[in-house]
Design a protein around this motif. Sequence first.
Motif, PDB file in Angstrom:
ATOM      1  N   HIS B  98       0.575  -1.069  -0.180  1.00 40.88           N
ATOM      2  CA  HIS B  98       0.407   0.024  -0.103  1.00 40.88           C
ATOM      3  C   HIS B  98       0.873   1.102  -0.154  1.00 40.88           C
ATOM      4  CE1 HIS B  98      -3.302   2.493   0.283  1.00 40.88           C
ATOM      5  NE2 HIS B  98      -3.599   2.788   1.236  1.00 40.88           N
ATOM      6  N   GLN B  99       1.847   1.128   0.894  1.00 36.03           N
ATOM      7  CA  GLN B  99       3.014   2.474  -0.067  1.00 36.03           C
ATOM      8  C   GLN B  99       3.345   3.027  -1.218  1.00 36.03           C
ATOM      9  OE1 GLN B  99       4.190   4.654   2.839  1.00 36.03           O
ATOM     10  NE2 GLN B  99       2.168   3.840   4.032  1.00 36.03           N
ATOM     11  N   MET B 100       3.821   1.543  -1.706  1.00 36.20           N
ATOM     12  CA  MET B 100       3.871   1.531  -3.522  1.00 36.20           C
ATOM     13  C   MET B 100       2.656   2.300  -3.131  1.00 36.20           C
ATOM     14  SD  MET B 100       6.207  -2.030  -3.947  1.00 36.20           S
ATOM     15  CE  MET B 100       6.353  -1.074  -5.715  1.00 36.20           C
ATOM     16  N   ALA B 101       1.517   2.106  -3.755  1.00 31.21           N
ATOM     17  CA  ALA B 101       0.299   2.407  -4.324  1.00 31.21           C
ATOM     18  C   ALA B 101      -0.030   3.515  -3.555  1.00 31.21           C
ATOM     19  CB  ALA B 101      -0.905   1.849  -3.208  1.00 31.21           C
ATOM     20  N   ARG B 102       0.489   3.936  -2.655  1.00 30.35           N
ATOM     21  CA  ARG B 102      -0.118   5.726  -2.378  1.00 30.35           C
ATOM     22  C   ARG B 102       1.408   6.434  -3.159  1.00 30.35           C
ATOM     23  NH1 ARG B 102       0.645   6.031   3.944  1.00 30.35           N
ATOM     24  NH2 ARG B 102      -1.901   6.337   4.731  1.00 30.35           N
ATOM     25  N   GLN B 103       2.464   6.550  -3.378  1.00 28.14           N
ATOM     26  CA  GLN B 103       3.709   6.367  -4.257  1.00 28.14           C
ATOM     27  C   GLN B 103       3.218   6.617  -5.421  1.00 28.14           C
ATOM     28  OE1 GLN B 103       6.952   4.716  -2.601  1.00 28.14           O
ATOM     29  NE2 GLN B 103       6.632   5.178  -0.315  1.00 28.14           N
ATOM     30  N   GLY B 104       2.581   6.283  -6.046  1.00 30.34           N
ATOM     31  CA  GLY B 104       2.459   5.973  -7.568  1.00 30.34           C
ATOM     32  C   GLY B 104       3.073   4.926  -8.063  1.00 30.34           C
ATOM     33  N   ARG B 105       2.972   3.781  -7.420  1.00 23.23           N
ATOM     34  CA  ARG B 105       4.090   3.182  -7.631  1.00 23.23           C
ATOM     35  C   ARG B 105       2.644   1.690  -7.402  1.00 23.23           C
ATOM     36  NH1 ARG B 105       7.928   2.690  -4.110  1.00 23.23           N
ATOM     37  NH2 ARG B 105       9.305   1.319  -5.079  1.00 23.23           N
ATOM     38  N   ALA B 106       1.650   1.937  -7.829  1.00 24.81           N
ATOM     39  CA  ALA B 106       0.345   0.863  -7.635  1.00 24.81           C
ATOM     40  C   ALA B 106       0.817  -0.595  -8.622  1.00 24.81           C
ATOM     41  CB  ALA B 106      -0.678   1.075  -7.957  1.00 24.81           C
ATOM     42  N   GLY B 107       1.016   0.157 -10.170  1.00 24.82           N
ATOM     43  CA  GLY B 107       1.212  -0.339 -11.130  1.00 24.82           C
ATOM     44  C   GLY B 107       1.586  -1.972 -10.827  1.00 24.82           C
ATOM     45  N   ASP B 108       3.071  -1.353 -10.506  1.00 26.20           N
ATOM     46  CA  ASP B 108       4.562  -2.192  -9.634  1.00 26.20           C
ATOM     47  C   ASP B 108       3.581  -3.112  -9.171  1.00 26.20           C
ATOM     48  OD1 ASP B 108       5.880  -0.324 -11.399  1.00 26.20           O
ATOM     49  OD2 ASP B 108       6.839   0.186 -10.070  1.00 26.20           O
ATOM     50  N   ALA B 109       3.588  -2.617  -8.024  1.00 25.64           N
ATOM     51  CA  ALA B 109       3.440  -3.822  -6.326  1.00 25.64           C
ATOM     52  C   ALA B 109       2.098  -4.812  -7.489  1.00 25.64           C
ATOM     53  CB  ALA B 109       2.474  -2.789  -5.875  1.00 25.64           C
ATOM     54  N   LEU B 110       1.505  -4.076  -7.988  1.00 19.51           N
ATOM     55  CA  LEU B 110       0.404  -4.991  -8.743  1.00 19.51           C
ATOM     56  C   LEU B 110       1.001  -6.357 -10.044  1.00 19.51           C
ATOM     57  CD1 LEU B 110      -2.423  -2.895  -8.789  1.00 19.51           C
ATOM     58  CD2 LEU B 110      -2.871  -5.334  -7.628  1.00 19.51           C
ATOM     59  N   LEU B 111       2.049  -5.684  -9.906  1.00 21.97           N
ATOM     60  CA  LEU B 111       2.554  -6.635 -11.370  1.00 21.97           C
ATOM     61  C   LEU B 111       3.878  -7.694 -10.705  1.00 21.97           C
ATOM     62  CD1 LEU B 111       2.927  -7.471 -14.314  1.00 21.97           C
ATOM     63  CD2 LEU B 111       5.162  -5.460 -14.477  1.00 21.97           C
ATOM     64  N   VAL B 112       4.560  -6.917  -9.574  1.00 20.20           N
ATOM     65  CA  VAL B 112       5.159  -7.796  -9.278  1.00 20.20           C
ATOM     66  C   VAL B 112       4.538  -9.203  -8.487  1.00 20.20           C
ATOM     67  CG1 VAL B 112       6.150  -7.608  -6.396  1.00 20.20           C
ATOM     68  CG2 VAL B 112       7.483  -6.612  -8.549  1.00 20.20           C
ATOM     69  N   ALA B 113       3.858  -8.540  -8.108  1.00 13.89           N
ATOM     70  CA  ALA B 113       2.595  -9.813  -6.899  1.00 13.89           C
ATOM     71  C   ALA B 113       1.973 -10.824  -7.449  1.00 13.89           C
ATOM     72  CB  ALA B 113       1.456  -8.778  -6.425  1.00 13.89           C
ATOM     73  N   ALA B 114       1.744 -10.815  -8.648  1.00 15.16           N
ATOM     74  CA  ALA B 114       1.361 -11.348 -10.174  1.00 15.16           C
ATOM     75  C   ALA B 114       2.238 -12.556 -11.118  1.00 15.16           C
ATOM     76  CB  ALA B 114       0.117 -10.620 -11.774  1.00 15.16           C
ATOM     77  N   LEU B 115       3.184 -11.002 -10.947  1.00 16.09           N
ATOM     78  CA  LEU B 115       4.572 -12.281 -11.157  1.00 16.09           C
ATOM     79  C   LEU B 115       5.003 -13.151 -10.385  1.00 16.09           C
ATOM     80  CD1 LEU B 115       6.298  -9.959 -14.448  1.00 16.09           C
ATOM     81  CD2 LEU B 115       4.635 -11.690 -14.218  1.00 16.09           C
ATOM     82  N   GLY B 116       5.105 -12.541  -9.241  1.00 15.89           N
ATOM     83  CA  GLY B 116       5.566 -13.491  -8.350  1.00 15.89           C
ATOM     84  C   GLY B 116       5.249 -13.955  -7.789  1.00 15.89           C
ATOM     85  N   SER B 117       3.493 -14.031  -8.159  1.00 14.66           N
ATOM     86  CA  SER B 117       2.660 -15.509  -7.637  1.00 14.66           C
ATOM     87  C   SER B 117       3.003 -16.759  -8.441  1.00 14.66           C
ATOM     88  CB  SER B 117       1.293 -15.145  -7.718  1.00 14.66           C
ATOM     89  OG  SER B 117       1.267 -14.389  -6.438  1.00 14.66           O
ATOM     90  N   PHE B 118       2.532 -15.774  -9.854  1.00 15.48           N
ATOM     91  CA  PHE B 118       3.041 -16.697 -11.058  1.00 15.48           C
ATOM     92  C   PHE B 118       4.529 -17.975 -10.986  1.00 15.48           C
ATOM     93  CE2 PHE B 118       4.384 -17.640 -15.414  1.00 15.48           C
ATOM     94  CZ  PHE B 118       2.684 -18.467 -15.959  1.00 15.48           C
ATOM     95  N   PHE B 119       5.227 -17.020 -10.354  1.00 16.28           N
ATOM     96  CA  PHE B 119       6.493 -17.812 -10.597  1.00 16.28           C
ATOM     97  C   PHE B 119       6.441 -18.851  -9.650  1.00 16.28           C
ATOM     98  CE2 PHE B 119      10.290 -18.115  -8.719  1.00 16.28           C
ATOM     99  CZ  PHE B 119      11.355 -18.867  -9.647  1.00 16.28           C
ATOM    100  N   ALA B 120       5.821 -18.286  -8.020  1.00 16.67           N
ATOM    101  CA  ALA B 120       6.007 -19.450  -7.267  1.00 16.67           C
ATOM    102  C   ALA B 120       5.288 -20.567  -7.913  1.00 16.67           C
ATOM    103  CB  ALA B 120       5.235 -18.817  -5.941  1.00 16.67           C
ATOM    104  N   GLY B 121       4.371 -20.600  -8.371  1.00 18.96           N
ATOM    105  CA  GLY B 121       2.817 -21.544  -9.091  1.00 18.96           C
ATOM    106  C   GLY B 121       3.288 -22.388  -9.123  1.00 18.96           C
ATOM    107  N   CYS B 122       4.234 -22.022 -10.568  1.00 20.43           N
ATOM    108  CA  CYS B 122       4.944 -22.644 -11.463  1.00 20.43           C
ATOM    109  C   CYS B 122       6.161 -23.970 -10.557  1.00 20.43           C
ATOM    110  CB  CYS B 122       6.131 -22.576 -12.417  1.00 20.43           C
ATOM    111  SG  CYS B 122       4.411 -21.102 -13.567  1.00 20.43           S
TER     112      CYS B 122
END
Lengths: 157, 515
Positions: B98-122
């Motif tokens: 949420h700190q990232m989102a407040r700094q306008g980096r919500a896209g980065d945070a969501l992208l990293v969450a999605a890609l990290g989850s995908f990698f972990a899932g594989c």
Amino acid sequence: MAHIPNWRDIGAGALFCACGSAALWLGRHHAVGNLAAMGPGFFPSVIGALLVALGAAIAVRGARRDAPGITPFAWRPLLAVLGGLVLFAVTIRPAGLLASTLALTVVGRLARPGYGWRETAVLAATLALASGLLFRVALRVPVPLLPNGWTSVPWIS
Amino acid sequence: MDLLNNLGLGLAVALTPANVIYCLIGTALGTAVGVLPGLGPVATIALLLPLTYGLDPVTALIMLAGIYYGAQYGGSTASILLSLPGEISAVVTVLDGHQMARQGRAGDALLVAALGSFFAGCVATLLIAMVAPMLPGIALKFGPTEYATLMALGLAAAVTLARGSMLKALAMTLLGVLFGMVGTDVSSGAERFVFGVPELADGIDFVAVAMGLFGIAEIVRNLEGTAADAAAECGCPTAHRVHWRLPRAEFHRAWPASLRGTAIGAFLGMLPGGGPVLSSFASYMLEKRISAEPQRFGRGAIEGVAGPESANNAAAQTSFIPLLTLGLPSNAVMALMIGALTLHGIQPGPQVMGSDPRLFWGLIASMWIGNLFLVILNLPMIALWIRLLSLRYRLLYPTVLALCAIGAFSVGNSSATVLMTAFFGALGYLFLKLDCDPAPLVVGFVLGPMLEENLRRALTLARGDATVFVTSPISAGLLLMSVLLLAAAGNTARRPKRSRKVAAATPASADEPAR
């Protein structure tokens, strides 16, 4: 500075003691048996006794520690939310999903003062309709939609 | 090669058009419901469970798994964008996300969450495929004695995952065990704590316990102060800033964290009672400890999102291992899965893999497909999630309340479950006031009856000789692990003062969670 006991711990300890004692009392008629052939009363009694002991320990520890008090209970939201649920449970059989969802929403919205009645009415109607469509029509949950004795809409049933 | 054959069989099952579609629907619905505040994976699965009643068992389980991943990812989205965690493990994501989102980096945070989850899932999927066939061999060595101590280990782990006082967590676990005793005793047919109410003779429904303690209690808590409306109606200043580019420096920080998170999550997910909750906390603690600049954490450190999110997802997958190979639920979600399996006439346990390889390998293959769908679905749909979340709380909570009521009713088609949900809602609110974390109670509620059953059997077989728990090597090892876990938990519980000093030294992390 005056000593303020940790009421959260004392309250929790009392609650655990009460629950443990209740388990011991309610289970007093069940056969305890022995280790090789445990009766239905064995396990609950052991757990109940442990819970009483733990509760006492938590309460005693709490009484000796300083801590901020319990924040006040918000009775209005609690009663509105629980009242709505109970009303829903009581009305769904005789009155059907549409009416009971209306009732739940109207009572639930009493949780805080100052919510407009018009908004409540629109929200309740929308929720009743949407839940009817979602649960009865889409998910096919066998829940009565209309009050007992009313012939329901033919294309739904 | 066996592994490839098995995976091939799994893919053949998972890639039938019907299964792909239900996996997609499950992931989409799971995300849509899971993104709603207060509706974590447990509530989401409980609500959507009826959807799967009419399906083929394999398809039903694949869809449920999709709902689970979706709900978990939805919870992360809500945590990052609005600081509204839908479940305990998402709380960690709030800290830096949420700190990232407040700094306008919500896209980065969501992208990293999605890609990290995908990698972990594989990675986790591959790991399950490799490790799972070895487990039933171990599982066959599990008699009632070993199962009883395994349950005890699960209960010990439940104590450690709670926040706050360990004594209270222990008491909550025992209370959960007592609630689990309600109903007809399997071995003797005696009715315990039933009070002559016929609805209680079948026991208390898990959905009522979980939904009441977490969902209903949380609604009342949110309605307490004036902050509730303010928090839920803050609008979304970051909505238009969502973008997909991840700066190279950020990427280089994120990927090792994601790798470590995956390892931690995959391991902890396999332990009964641990699961995703523990793994995200463990990953966050590790990242913060090994970081060269720990002061960035709590102020929008990308590692603080990448690590826990990967750990979370890896654990979500590997928590299926104990379920499918031992029939053991490692958390509340898996307990629901057991319910779903038995509903379809499948008894979870070591025999599933042998007797029903299509189910087993199909599910494993669909995990990977589900994760792929998660990435594909969520990246373009973030704007939509934001709109869902910007619903005002005064409109949102009656909706959630209605969903809970109807969901509880539909479990057994009975009002009794709704009344029990209300009862546990009241109890949950009381626990909130008394500073008691309800998570151990839920684990105790699920594991308690199994502990009793196995304890009885083991002792009957041993003719009342309690030393069998120490003389069986597996059982002794499990007992030792339980003791170590409790000892470690007792240690950390006695250090609250020191951690408060650390928090005070990094002001950003101290002021953030209050929001």
